[in-house]
Design a protein around this motif. Structure first.
Motif, mmCIF file in Angstrom:
data_model
loop_
_atom_site.group_PDB
_atom_site.id
_atom_site.type_symbol
_atom_site.label_atom_id
_atom_site.label_comp_id
_atom_site.label_asym_id
_atom_site.label_seq_id
_atom_site.Cartn_x
_atom_site.Cartn_y
_atom_site.Cartn_z
ATOM 1 N N LEU A 19 0.809 -1.217 0.000
ATOM 2 C CA LEU A 19 0.000 0.000 0.000
ATOM 3 C C LEU A 19 0.845 1.271 0.000
ATOM 4 O O LEU A 19 0.580 2.198 -0.769
ATOM 5 C CB LEU A 19 -0.944 0.012 1.210
ATOM 6 C CG LEU A 19 -1.904 1.213 1.282
ATOM 7 C CD1 LEU A 19 -2.801 1.258 0.052
ATOM 8 C CD2 LEU A 19 -2.747 1.158 2.559
ATOM 9 N N VAL A 20 1.867 1.326 0.847
ATOM 10 C CA VAL A 20 2.678 2.552 0.939
ATOM 11 C C VAL A 20 3.431 2.831 -0.356
ATOM 12 O O VAL A 20 3.320 3.936 -0.917
ATOM 13 C CB VAL A 20 3.644 2.479 2.144
ATOM 14 C CG1 VAL A 20 4.626 3.652 2.118
ATOM 15 C CG2 VAL A 20 2.859 2.491 3.456
ATOM 16 N N PRO A 21 4.227 1.883 -0.898
ATOM 17 C CA PRO A 21 4.951 2.209 -2.141
ATOM 18 C C PRO A 21 4.039 2.499 -3.331
ATOM 19 O O PRO A 21 4.352 3.367 -4.149
ATOM 20 C CB PRO A 21 5.802 0.949 -2.399
ATOM 21 C CG PRO A 21 5.177 -0.132 -1.588
ATOM 22 C CD PRO A 21 4.594 0.547 -0.400
ATOM 23 N N VAL A 22 2.909 1.813 -3.421
ATOM 24 C CA VAL A 22 2.002 2.050 -4.549
ATOM 25 C C VAL A 22 1.318 3.408 -4.407
ATOM 26 O O VAL A 22 1.140 4.133 -5.392
ATOM 27 C CB VAL A 22 0.957 0.920 -4.656
ATOM 28 C CG1 VAL A 22 -0.042 1.229 -5.764
ATOM 29 C CG2 VAL A 22 1.642 -0.409 -4.941
ATOM 30 N N THR A 23 0.940 3.781 -3.183
ATOM 31 C CA THR A 23 0.334 5.097 -2.956
ATOM 32 C C THR A 23 1.323 6.210 -3.272
ATOM 33 O O THR A 23 0.969 7.215 -3.901
ATOM 34 C CB THR A 23 -0.158 5.229 -1.503
ATOM 35 O OG1 THR A 23 -1.117 4.204 -1.233
ATOM 36 C CG2 THR A 23 -0.810 6.586 -1.283
ATOM 37 N N ILE A 24 2.563 6.033 -2.851
ATOM 38 C CA ILE A 24 3.601 7.039 -3.141
ATOM 39 C C ILE A 24 3.784 7.179 -4.648
ATOM 40 O O ILE A 24 3.897 8.298 -5.177
ATOM 41 C CB ILE A 24 4.925 6.652 -2.465
ATOM 42 C CG1 ILE A 24 4.793 6.777 -0.948
ATOM 43 C CG2 ILE A 24 6.065 7.548 -2.972
ATOM 44 C CD1 ILE A 24 6.009 6.275 -0.185
ATOM 45 N N LEU A 25 3.809 6.043 -5.372
ATOM 46 C CA LEU A 25 3.929 6.097 -6.839
ATOM 47 C C LEU A 25 2.779 6.897 -7.448
ATOM 48 O O LEU A 25 3.003 7.743 -8.330
ATOM 49 C CB LEU A 25 3.936 4.680 -7.413
ATOM 50 C CG LEU A 25 3.830 4.576 -8.945
ATOM 51 C CD1 LEU A 25 5.070 5.160 -9.612
ATOM 52 C CD2 LEU A 25 3.618 3.122 -9.371
ATOM 53 N N SER A 26 1.556 6.665 -6.980
ATOM 54 C CA SER A 26 0.394 7.362 -7.529
ATOM 55 C C SER A 26 0.479 8.862 -7.267
ATOM 56 O O SER A 26 0.160 9.682 -8.146
ATOM 57 C CB SER A 26 -0.886 6.783 -6.927
ATOM 58 O OG SER A 26 -1.038 5.421 -7.263
ATOM 59 N N LEU A 27 0.900 9.235 -6.072
ATOM 60 C CA LEU A 27 1.057 10.656 -5.753
ATOM 61 C C LEU A 27 2.173 11.286 -6.592
ATOM 62 O O LEU A 27 2.050 12.426 -7.052
ATOM 63 C CB LEU A 27 1.352 10.839 -4.263
ATOM 64 C CG LEU A 27 0.197 10.469 -3.311
ATOM 65 C CD1 LEU A 27 0.669 10.530 -1.857
ATOM 66 C CD2 LEU A 27 -0.996 11.409 -3.514
ATOM 67 N N MET A 28 3.244 10.538 -6.800
ATOM 68 C CA MET A 28 4.330 11.046 -7.627
ATOM 69 C C MET A 28 3.876 11.217 -9.067
ATOM 70 O O MET A 28 4.360 12.123 -9.764
ATOM 71 C CB MET A 28 5.541 10.103 -7.555
ATOM 72 C CG MET A 28 6.272 10.126 -6.228
ATOM 73 S SD MET A 28 6.832 11.789 -5.740
ATOM 74 C CE MET A 28 7.908 12.206 -7.113
ATOM 75 N N PHE A 29 2.962 10.379 -9.514
ATOM 76 C CA PHE A 29 2.447 10.518 -10.877
ATOM 77 C C PHE A 29 1.737 11.857 -11.060
ATOM 78 O O PHE A 29 1.787 12.452 -12.142
ATOM 79 C CB PHE A 29 1.501 9.369 -11.224
ATOM 80 C CG PHE A 29 2.112 8.364 -12.143
ATOM 81 C CD1 PHE A 29 2.499 8.717 -13.426
ATOM 82 C CD2 PHE A 29 2.336 7.069 -11.723
ATOM 83 C CE1 PHE A 29 3.084 7.803 -14.278
ATOM 84 C CE2 PHE A 29 2.918 6.140 -12.575
ATOM 85 C CZ PHE A 29 3.294 6.500 -13.851
ATOM 86 N N ILE A 30 1.050 12.320 -10.031
ATOM 87 C CA ILE A 30 0.411 13.633 -10.122
ATOM 88 C C ILE A 30 1.470 14.707 -10.319
ATOM 89 O O ILE A 30 1.327 15.616 -11.146
ATOM 90 C CB ILE A 30 -0.429 13.913 -8.859
ATOM 91 C CG1 ILE A 30 -1.547 12.874 -8.726
ATOM 92 C CG2 ILE A 30 -1.021 15.326 -8.907
ATOM 93 C CD1 ILE A 30 -2.375 13.023 -7.468
ATOM 94 N N VAL A 31 2.564 14.580 -9.553
ATOM 95 C CA VAL A 31 3.674 15.541 -9.680
ATOM 96 C C VAL A 31 4.288 15.454 -11.077
ATOM 97 O O VAL A 31 4.513 16.482 -11.737
ATOM 98 C CB VAL A 31 4.743 15.262 -8.607
ATOM 99 C CG1 VAL A 31 5.944 16.191 -8.787
ATOM 100 C CG2 VAL A 31 4.156 15.421 -7.208
ATOM 101 N N PHE A 32 4.556 14.234 -11.532
ATOM 102 C CA PHE A 32 5.155 14.058 -12.868
ATOM 103 C C PHE A 32 4.242 14.617 -13.957
ATOM 104 O O PHE A 32 4.708 15.257 -14.910
ATOM 105 C CB PHE A 32 5.421 12.572 -13.131
ATOM 106 C CG PHE A 32 6.420 11.945 -12.209
ATOM 107 C CD1 PHE A 32 7.484 12.672 -11.703
ATOM 108 C CD2 PHE A 32 6.290 10.608 -11.828
ATOM 109 C CE1 PHE A 32 8.413 12.088 -10.852
ATOM 110 C CE2 PHE A 32 7.199 10.012 -10.978
ATOM 111 C CZ PHE A 32 8.263 10.756 -10.479
ATOM 112 N N ALA A 33 2.951 14.363 -13.841
ATOM 113 C CA ALA A 33 2.004 14.832 -14.852
ATOM 114 C C ALA A 33 1.957 16.355 -14.892
ATOM 115 O O ALA A 33 1.844 16.963 -15.967
ATOM 116 C CB ALA A 33 0.616 14.269 -14.579
ATOM 117 N N LEU A 34 2.037 16.991 -13.728
ATOM 118 C CA LEU A 34 2.045 18.457 -13.679
ATOM 119 C C LEU A 34 3.337 19.019 -14.269
ATOM 120 O O LEU A 34 3.316 19.977 -15.051
ATOM 121 C CB LEU A 34 1.881 18.927 -12.236
ATOM 122 C CG LEU A 34 0.469 18.871 -11.648
ATOM 123 C CD1 LEU A 34 0.509 19.108 -10.139
ATOM 124 C CD2 LEU A 34 -0.438 19.900 -12.323
#
Length: 438
Positions: A414-429
């Motif tokens: 849960l923790v690494p996958v959630t961090i990846l998803s949040l980082m995707f928002i940053v990458f997309a921006l």
């Protein structure tokens, strides 16, 4: 009244799908028809449905030939040399093995089919994990992150296909701006694999595994032959590699529409890898079993979208939804959608989220000058979390392969996958895949 009918359509659809009362294909057609008739649109349903089908037809063609193409590539053992090389380089070092797992998982995820991807990855690498003593949950976590990134966000994967079709978007226009974010996400997965590998190296050390390399080769051949009971040949690996590379370059450069590229690519791959007519029929029949159900869903999504759009239910629902979001947060609506997609993707099936919630969010975003294209990209950001959620069917295959239950896996991942998803928002921006409407 239109708003009530629209929300009732979505609620009924989600209820039927999430409680397994109906298949997604049946529910996505039945639900809008029922409430359109109740709204007095019965005599107009035919043209409405046809308009929606016309809207998604290019996406259906793209998905069909992309799945068929990558099916041939997997059967031909395109990625086998890569995985063998990974193990030869690793030489028993958990760090190198887990990084190699990430590289292989990202490549195999191009197939777009979660079940096949998981079976290939586990068949190729699980014996090595067991031999060395690496926690199989490491493999499962990396595989889920990779599938959610590649299969979830590419236009031939299930989630993006749904978003593109339900919003009536052009696949090439959707895909090109999100490629940098996908590459950044892939790099983050490799970094996560490095960290996990370091933890495993600290726990078990470095072990010699030369004897298992031949076992891995045998397992790869078995895994690559999942789709058909024919021996894998490596004679055409280089041709298939160059063909796939050419296809990806043409895709990025926009030399032709995506459906056309994959149609031509499939014809070439089929003709070269399977020149015998009887063999071609067998290959098409076998790989089509993966493509047809999703193509049906795309066409069903066209019916769903056509009815909700032509009856103006979507317009009415969006107007009501806008009253909930304060005007001050309007420019950040794309980020809001991305954040909303994380828990909803985890808890809901892709059919329920993309066919039910995303069209309403897209129409609401248009009031702030935000294009449906950005909402589609924001909507797929939750796919890594969806891949580890209970509504992801391939996940159950993965858990069976690694012999772990859902609770064990989710607590670990849960923790690494959630961090990846949040980082995707940053990458997309950062890369411009999504933006703030200043």
């Amino acid at each position: 009244m239109l708003s009530i009918l629209g929300f009732a359509t979505i609620i009924l659809f989600m209820f039927l799908v999430m409680t397994n009362r109906m298949s997604a294909f049946v529910a996505i057609i039945v639900s809008p028809i029922i409430f359109a008739i109740l709204g007095g649109y019965g005599m107009e349903l035919g043209p409405m449905m046809l308009e929606g089908i016309k809207l998604v037809a290019p996406t259906a063609v793209l998905l069909l030939f992309a799945v068929l193409y990558f099916g041939i590539m997997m059967n031909a053992g395109l990625f086998d040399p890569v995985s063998r090389k990974i193990l030869q380089i690793a030489k028993g070092d958990p760090v190198k093995i887990v990084i190699g797992t990430a590289v292989l998982a990202l490549l195999v995820a191009l197939d777009g089919d979660g079940t096949t991807s998981y079976m290939i990855i586990c068949s190729a690498l699980l014996p090595i994990y067991k031999k060395i003593g690496i926690n199989p949950l490491v493999l499962a976590t990396i595989a889920v992150m990779s599938l959610g990134t590649i299969s979830g966000m590419t236009p031939w994967g299930g989630a993006a296909t749904r978003a593109i079709s339900v919003l009536g978007l052009d696949a090439t226009e959707y895909f090109k701006p999100i490629i940098p974010a996908i590459l950044c996400g892939s790099a983050w997965i490799i970094l996560t694999a490095y960290v996990m590998g370091r933890m495993e190296r600290k726990r078990i050390g470095i072990i010699k595994i030369e004897k298992t390399i031949q076992e891995m080769k045998t397992n790869q051949e078995m895994a690559a032959s999942i789709a058909e009971d024919q021996p894998v040949t490596s004679k055409l690996v280089w041709f298939n590699f160059l063909l796939t590379l050419t296809l990806m370059v043409a895709l990025i450069l926009g030399l032709a529409p995506l459906p056309v590229l994959f149609m031509v690519g499939f014809v070439i791959a089929l003709s070269v890898n399977h020149p015998n007519l009887t063999e071609q029929k067998s290959v098409i029949k076998e790989n089509a079993s993966h493509a047809v159900p999703v193509v049906m869903l795309v066409l069903g999504a066209g019916v769903f979208t056509g009815i909700l759009s032509e009856t103006k239910m979507v317009n009415s629902m969006a107007s009501d939804l806008l009253t909930i979001v304060p005007d001050s947060l309007g420019p950040f609506f794309t980020i809001i959608v991305a954040l909303i997609s994380l828990p909803l993707s985890f808890l809901m099936s892709n059919d329920a989220f993309f066919f039910g919630a995303l069209p309403v969010l897209a129409h609401s975003a248009s009031e702030y000058g935000i294009s449906p294209m950005e909402i589609a990209r924001a909507g797929v950001i939750g796919q890594p979390l969806h891949s580890m959620g209970p509504t992801s069917a391939p996940l159950w295959v993965l858990l069976e392969l690694v012999r772990r239950d859902l609770g064990q896996f989710q607590r670990y991942a849960l923790v690494p996958v959630t961090i990846l998803s949040l980082m995707f928002i940053v990458f997309a921006l950062i890369t411009g895949a999504i933006s703030i409407a200043w």
